[in-house]
Design an enzyme around this catalytic site. Sequence first.
Site, PDB file in Angstrom:
ATOM      1  N   GLU A 133       0.809  -1.229   0.000  1.00 46.92           N
ATOM      2  CA  GLU A 133       0.000   0.000   0.000  1.00 46.92           C
ATOM      3  C   GLU A 133       0.834   1.266   0.000  1.00 46.92           C
ATOM      4  O   GLU A 133       0.579   2.191  -0.761  1.00 46.92           O
ATOM      5  CB  GLU A 133      -0.929   0.017   1.222  1.00 46.92           C
ATOM      6  CG  GLU A 133      -2.161  -0.841   1.067  1.00 46.92           C
ATOM      7  CD  GLU A 133      -3.084  -0.706   2.260  1.00 46.92           C
ATOM      8  OE1 GLU A 133      -3.369   0.425   2.676  1.00 46.92           O
ATOM      9  OE2 GLU A 133      -3.506  -1.755   2.790  1.00 46.92           O
TER      10      GLU A 133
ATOM     11  N   ASP B 101      -2.284  -4.238   3.383  1.00 47.40           N
ATOM     12  CA  ASP B 101      -2.427  -4.441   4.827  1.00 47.40           C
ATOM     13  C   ASP B 101      -3.288  -5.652   5.166  1.00 47.40           C
ATOM     14  O   ASP B 101      -4.269  -5.952   4.464  1.00 47.40           O
ATOM     15  CB  ASP B 101      -3.033  -3.187   5.472  1.00 47.40           C
ATOM     16  CG  ASP B 101      -2.022  -2.060   5.596  1.00 47.40           C
ATOM     17  OD1 ASP B 101      -0.824  -2.310   5.365  1.00 47.40           O
ATOM     18  OD2 ASP B 101      -2.425  -0.933   5.926  1.00 47.40           O
TER      19      ASP B 101
ATOM     20  N   ASP C 157      -5.881  -6.586   6.745  1.00 49.07           N
ATOM     21  CA  ASP C 157      -7.208  -6.380   7.317  1.00 49.07           C
ATOM     22  C   ASP C 157      -8.218  -6.269   6.180  1.00 49.07           C
ATOM     23  O   ASP C 157      -7.877  -6.446   5.005  1.00 49.07           O
ATOM     24  CB  ASP C 157      -7.238  -5.147   8.224  1.00 49.07           C
ATOM     25  CG  ASP C 157      -6.863  -3.854   7.490  1.00 49.07           C
ATOM     26  OD1 ASP C 157      -6.724  -3.875   6.246  1.00 49.07           O
ATOM     27  OD2 ASP C 157      -6.703  -2.821   8.157  1.00 49.07           O
TER      28      ASP C 157
ATOM     29  N   GLU D 139      -9.783  -3.715   4.950  1.00 49.01           N
ATOM     30  CA  GLU D 139      -9.511  -2.612   4.028  1.00 49.01           C
ATOM     31  C   GLU D 139      -8.419  -3.020   3.049  1.00 49.01           C
ATOM     32  O   GLU D 139      -8.501  -2.736   1.846  1.00 49.01           O
ATOM     33  CB  GLU D 139      -9.073  -1.379   4.825  1.00 49.01           C
ATOM     34  CG  GLU D 139      -9.334  -0.055   4.139  1.00 49.01           C
ATOM     35  CD  GLU D 139     -10.790   0.334   4.137  1.00 49.01           C
ATOM     36  OE1 GLU D 139     -11.176   1.119   3.248  1.00 49.01           O
ATOM     37  OE2 GLU D 139     -11.557  -0.138   5.002  1.00 49.01           O
TER      38      GLU D 139
ATOM     39  N   TYR E 133       1.283  -5.307  13.183  1.00 50.45           N
ATOM     40  CA  TYR E 133       0.219  -4.483  12.579  1.00 50.45           C
ATOM     41  C   TYR E 133      -0.653  -3.879  13.666  1.00 50.45           C
ATOM     42  O   TYR E 133      -1.056  -4.541  14.626  1.00 50.45           O
ATOM     43  CB  TYR E 133      -0.626  -5.337  11.634  1.00 50.45           C
ATOM     44  CG  TYR E 133      -1.569  -4.522  10.787  1.00 50.45           C
ATOM     45  CD1 TYR E 133      -1.091  -3.518   9.957  1.00 50.45           C
ATOM     46  CD2 TYR E 133      -2.938  -4.752  10.818  1.00 50.45           C
ATOM     47  CE1 TYR E 133      -1.952  -2.756   9.181  1.00 50.45           C
ATOM     48  CE2 TYR E 133      -3.808  -4.013  10.034  1.00 50.45           C
ATOM     49  CZ  TYR E 133      -3.306  -3.010   9.222  1.00 50.45           C
ATOM     50  OH  TYR E 133      -4.165  -2.257   8.462  1.00 50.45           O
TER      51      TYR E 133
ATOM     52  N   ARG F  48      -3.707  -2.230  13.545  1.00 54.11           N
ATOM     53  CA  ARG F  48      -5.174  -2.192  13.504  1.00 54.11           C
ATOM     54  C   ARG F  48      -5.690  -3.600  13.760  1.00 54.11           C
ATOM     55  O   ARG F  48      -5.817  -4.403  12.842  1.00 54.11           O
ATOM     56  CB  ARG F  48      -5.671  -1.651  12.163  1.00 54.11           C
ATOM     57  CG  ARG F  48      -5.300  -0.192  11.934  1.00 54.11           C
ATOM     58  CD  ARG F  48      -5.908   0.387  10.677  1.00 54.11           C
ATOM     59  NE  ARG F  48      -5.470   1.763  10.476  1.00 54.11           N
ATOM     60  CZ  ARG F  48      -4.413   2.120   9.755  1.00 54.11           C
ATOM     61  NH1 ARG F  48      -3.684   1.175   9.145  1.00 54.11           N
ATOM     62  NH2 ARG F  48      -4.071   3.391   9.623  1.00 54.11           N
TER      63      ARG F  48
ATOM     64  N   HIS G 294      -5.146 -12.161  13.217  1.00 55.06           N
ATOM     65  CA  HIS G 294      -4.268 -11.100  13.683  1.00 55.06           C
ATOM     66  C   HIS G 294      -3.664 -11.429  15.035  1.00 55.06           C
ATOM     67  O   HIS G 294      -4.204 -12.184  15.825  1.00 55.06           O
ATOM     68  CB  HIS G 294      -5.040  -9.790  13.807  1.00 55.06           C
ATOM     69  CG  HIS G 294      -5.353  -9.181  12.476  1.00 55.06           C
ATOM     70  ND1 HIS G 294      -6.084  -8.030  12.355  1.00 55.06           N
ATOM     71  CD2 HIS G 294      -5.040  -9.554  11.219  1.00 55.06           C
ATOM     72  CE1 HIS G 294      -6.207  -7.713  11.070  1.00 55.06           C
ATOM     73  NE2 HIS G 294      -5.589  -8.637  10.375  1.00 55.06           N
TER      74      HIS G 294
END
Length: 788
Positions: free
Chosen positions: A9, A82, A84, A86, A321, A323, A366
């Site tokens: 990203e 990433d 997640d 998103e 990470y 989030r 995660h």
Amino acid sequence: MAKSLVIVESPSKAKTINKYLGSNYVVRASVGHIKDLPKSKLGIDFDNGYLPQYVTVKGKKDILTELKKLAASSKEVLIATDPDREGEAIAYHILHEIESKNDNIKRVLFSEITKAGIMEAMKHPRDVDNALFDAQQARRVMDRIIGYQVSPILWKAFIGQRTDSLSAGRVQTVALRLICEREESIERFQTIHYWNLWADFTTATTEFPIHAKLISVDAIEFKNPEGSAQDLPEELKNRFIGDSQTATGYARDAQEKTYRIAALNKREVRRNAPPPFITSSLQTAASANLRFTPKKTMMLAQRLYEGVEFGEEGLTGLITYMRTDSTRISEEARNQSIAYIEKNYGKEYVGAERKEKKSKNAQEAHECIRPTNPGLDPKAVRRFLETQDKDMAALYELIWQRFIASQMSSAVFDQTTVEMESDNTSGSKYRFRATGSVLKFRGYLQLLDDSEDKDEKSTDDADRRLPAGITENQTANIEAANLQESETKAPPRFSESTLIKELESLGIGRPSTYASIVGTIQDRNYVEQQERRLYPTELGRNVNRILIKSFPEIFNVDFTAKMEEELDTIASRENSYADVMGNFYLPFKAVLDLADERLTEDLPKFNCPACGSAEVDLKQGWFGFYIECRSCQKKTSVKSLNRPEPEKLGEVCPECKEGELLLRSSRFGKFIGCSRYPTCKYTRQIPSGIKCPKCLTGDIVQRKGGKAKRTFYGCSNYPECDFISNDKPVNKPCPSCGNNWLATKWSRTSGNFLKCPNCKKAFTEEMMEFTAEEEVEKKSGRGRKKAA
């Protein structure tokens, strides 16, 4: 030989990853999303399964062209956005843009940007998860529908008023509702006054008194009240001492009694280490300990995750990470933390393996937020990080300490509870209780000072030490007694971090959205921050009232939390995208159809300015709302109607000598201006009563500036005088040097205090005398020495 293309990203992450993968890989960044919903229209096909109509994000055409070209010449494409939902959405859109150029496309997840983490992730490529993408897409489409279809109704209710950028949102409106309801509960709060009776007991064998509290009279146990008087249950009204006369009577009578030790209980109490950080708890701790906003915390954490310069190693990711809503810890990280604890504290400080606290909405793949190398303590990284950003070093220390402490053993206390009971010869029977504890084994407290929890402890401090030599049935006498008057407190206003904590506990929002939610409601001017607390503005309260009245079934905690759960069922493949969207939109559309009717009495009434007729139609055009008269057919912009009259100050304009000074408002706050504007453009700020220390003629005034519209203080003679201060001024003279104002300051150890900007001396309002600033900070726990 063809190379492998890795797509991430951000350019900074690309740079770090490229260092570890070597020359057989080409790493490029998508720089965020490449596809999104159009800005000019709703962009959702309701007749075709609620499918969104994506367009290429502005400015991403060249990036897409390069990615397609590189994909065509690569042996494989690895999308490493990433880890997640998103990131999965970005990966999905990249896949569908480049799959015609290369069909060997896989997804890899980098939970940490280190050599070991990257190499391990490269061993486990997978396909893009369509279900995870659908869950993110449903969230995005829901937000778009609510924003586009509710906001126009909101605009109608505020026609003719300055509203800048009114909007509604699936989560932001519920967050605003929580803040407004908290403010309402504070405003209607009725204090309950109550008294506690404390007594110091002595026995023949104790070295110092036992400090105990009255807990019952004639077997009726007391319980301190909580909350507001109007909410107090009837059965609790006689369970506390509610007036001074009764309290004084108890104190007098209790001291005339003889007592015995009626109960003596000893037990071992363990205080467990806190779990490692997830997104919400990191933001809360960073706010409490470092005074960071959630936005700043996430920005710094992003840099620590993506890679920072670290000596000879170069760019290195220092945390996992950031989030995440999972507290999971990898076996390797657990073993590394154990090795560090054993080496630096001893085997007895290693805690039992923590059972992961399952969150029903957590993304289980995660990990928690932790250091990528637990062996790198803050001392080892500080000299590298502080040269780049001292705040980043402070955040790393916070994350590292919390993680290592979470793997340490519990703190162990010996807790003793003793109860004294009066004889039963005559009158009322009194019972007092004292609880004390002694730290037996420090455990995780050897590393982590859990002072952040101290504010949550009651005033009945269980850490008080009791004297030795207490035995059951021993005679005890009251040496001294005192009454303590107290009152219930209204619930505190939310801070940014406590609002995030509340949203998480209610199951609303996700780690990737918390910071943006609290940012949006402030950017919209629905909420303002004063001394780090969130206050609803008048606009925010009106928006909340209109939306709750028009959409009570949509903008409530239960519905929003239920929709979050529905969205998660898409990711877990229990439901399809179309089914969840149908479950949302059909009831939403029914409420939407009722909104105009519910809003009728709140809509402003207009008369035609040309003929005075009340028979006008409210319409919306390209340039906003306007009215069209049915009698004379004249069209009039609503902006020109019913503008509120500014407050008159009764002063003549000092510049033009003709106009009258008025209290006006702008997007930067209130100010004083001339009634003849724009002919006369005289303005000045509202004075604070404090003279500018630099030019001595102007007043210190409050201003707002920058994109975040942060408050600061400057001189009313700007730009002639460039005095500026970020600290709130207080109109009190300095008794030490005579300076005409003091600045409000804050430190982590002592909280709020005042400081003279001239002589640099500081004091607390309670002390009302000056000391050196470092001495003020000592007051918080180590005692205060008087300044020479």
